[in-house]
Write an enzyme that holds these catalytic residues in place. Structure first.
Site, PDB file in Angstrom:
ATOM      1  N   CYS B  89      43.318  91.244  66.652  1.00  0.00           N
ATOM      2  CA  CYS B  89      42.889  91.851  65.389  1.00  0.00           C
ATOM      3  C   CYS B  89      41.888  90.947  64.669  1.00  0.00           C
ATOM      4  O   CYS B  89      40.783  90.775  65.151  1.00  0.00           O
ATOM      5  CB  CYS B  89      44.117  92.187  64.547  1.00  0.00           C
ATOM      6  SG  CYS B  89      43.771  93.404  63.269  1.00  0.00           S
ATOM      7  N   HIS B 196      48.227  94.954  68.418  1.00  0.00           N
ATOM      8  CA  HIS B 196      49.041  93.761  68.168  1.00  0.00           C
ATOM      9  C   HIS B 196      50.214  93.631  69.147  1.00  0.00           C
ATOM     10  O   HIS B 196      51.285  94.195  68.887  1.00  0.00           O
ATOM     11  CB  HIS B 196      49.652  93.854  66.756  1.00  0.00           C
ATOM     12  CG  HIS B 196      48.658  93.663  65.660  1.00  0.00           C
ATOM     13  ND1 HIS B 196      48.385  92.438  65.107  1.00  0.00           N
ATOM     14  CD2 HIS B 196      47.883  94.544  65.001  1.00  0.00           C
ATOM     15  CE1 HIS B 196      47.483  92.560  64.149  1.00  0.00           C
ATOM     16  NE2 HIS B 196      47.153  93.832  64.065  1.00  0.00           N
ATOM     17  N   GLU B 198      52.054  91.052  69.499  1.00  0.00           N
ATOM     18  CA  GLU B 198      53.105  90.236  68.859  1.00  0.00           C
ATOM     19  C   GLU B 198      53.977  91.063  67.904  1.00  0.00           C
ATOM     20  O   GLU B 198      55.053  90.633  67.529  1.00  0.00           O
ATOM     21  CB  GLU B 198      52.473  89.033  68.137  1.00  0.00           C
ATOM     22  CG  GLU B 198      51.888  89.288  66.760  1.00  0.00           C
ATOM     23  CD  GLU B 198      50.568  90.049  66.771  1.00  0.00           C
ATOM     24  OE1 GLU B 198      50.083  90.398  67.854  1.00  0.00           O
ATOM     25  OE2 GLU B 198      50.039  90.322  65.670  1.00  0.00           O
TER      26      GLU B 198
END
Lengths: 81, 225
Positions: B89, B196, B198
């Protein structure tokens, strides 16, 4: 000596400008027939250099390498004094 | 055998740093946060540049972070192939601004901040980041307003012909050129992506598809030792 420049940064053709589109909508709603609105940035910089050429050289590197992104934006430099 | 190490870079305004530390730890890395003014050689197997709004997104997203001291070290780390780098990002935006990856991220086509799950296709299956992914498609969250990947025609052809597109959106949410969701550099040691991983690393947060990418990196690093 100090030299003043304005760096004008505009989005390249084909890059979406949401601010411009939103303002165009509002202007049209308010009765102004506006064909197109594109936003940009103006950055004023003051450079201390020995002459005009040196100052312009610094302004160009700042505009090219820091203030604008060559993939998305064009820049133009206007000397003020 | 000791775990591979991961450094998570923190800029003022980063906000996915703790998610990254959590997810990497969960994936079996020894993790440590690294502040943006760190000016020594980076010793880690993986550097993770997290999402957020580094320097308030002033000037352009990622534009000011590229001047941080740590970025010079990251460039050297990449050039000398000391390890792997993932930018997610805002981390992807920083990598393009710094010239470590080509192209740029511009405003989403629909002009909105988009926060939703997206199905992405694993296009390149030969990089350290993707080699050991067990699925052809992953579902990962995106959360951005400047995620539309843009590059010149020549650059795009180079990405295609060198197979440097890592991930493509199945249903392009932001107008990215060629549905691009993530790209690799030529040396295949840097991955930049808008989704994302994570944020989806344990089943409680979705389906843990993000873990696939982190585990692929871990397995690659372990096999290399």
């Amino acid at each position: 000596m100090t030299f003043n420049f304005k760096v004008l940064i505009s989005l390249k053709d084909g890059i979406v400008d949401p601010q411009g589109q939103a303002v165009k909508k509002v202007l049209r709603r308010s009765g102004f027939y506006i064909e197109n609105v594109r936003f940009g940035k103006i950055v004023s910089i003051t450079i201390d250099a020995k002459d005009k050429d040196e100052a312009r050289g610094i302004a160009v590197s700042v505009a090219k390498d820091v203030l604008s992104n060559p993939v998305l934006e064009n820049y133009e430099i206007v000397m003020e004094n | 055998m000791c775990n591979p190490t991961a450094a998570v870079i923190m800029f003022p305004g980063s906000n996915c740093d703790h998610d990254a530390l959590f997810a990497l730890k969960n994936a079996g890395f020894d993790v440590r946060p690294v502040w943006h003014d760190y000016d020594q050689e980076l010793n880690a197997d993986l550097i993770f540049i997290p999402g957020g709004f580094s320097y308030g997104d002033y000037l352009r997203a990622g534009a000011l972070a590229k001047f941080s001291k740590v970025m010079n070290n990251i460039k050297r780390f990449v050039d000398s192939e000391r390890g792997l780098v993932i930018g997610v990002c805002n981390g992807f935006q920083i990598l393009t601004e710094a010239g470590i990856l080509p192209g740029a991220l511009s405003k989403n086509k629909n002009l909105k901040f988009i926060c939703q799950d997206e199905k992405i296709e694993v296009v390149n299956k030969k990089s350290p980041f993707t080699k050991y992914i067990s699925k052809s498609f992953l579902t990962l969250p995106i959360a951005h307003s400047d995620g539309r990947y843009v590059i010149g025609d020549q650059g795009y052809e180079s990405l295609e012909s060198n197979r440097l597109i890592a991930f493509k959106y199945s249903d392009n949410p932001n107008g990215s050129m060629g549905n691009i969701a993530g790209i690799l550099n030529h040396k295949l040691n840097v991955l930049g992506m808008m989704p994302h991983p994570e944020r989806n690393s344990i089943p409680l947060l979705g389906n843990s598809d993000g873990l696939e990418i982190l585990l692929s990196v871990r397995r690659y690093l372990s096999a290399k030792r």
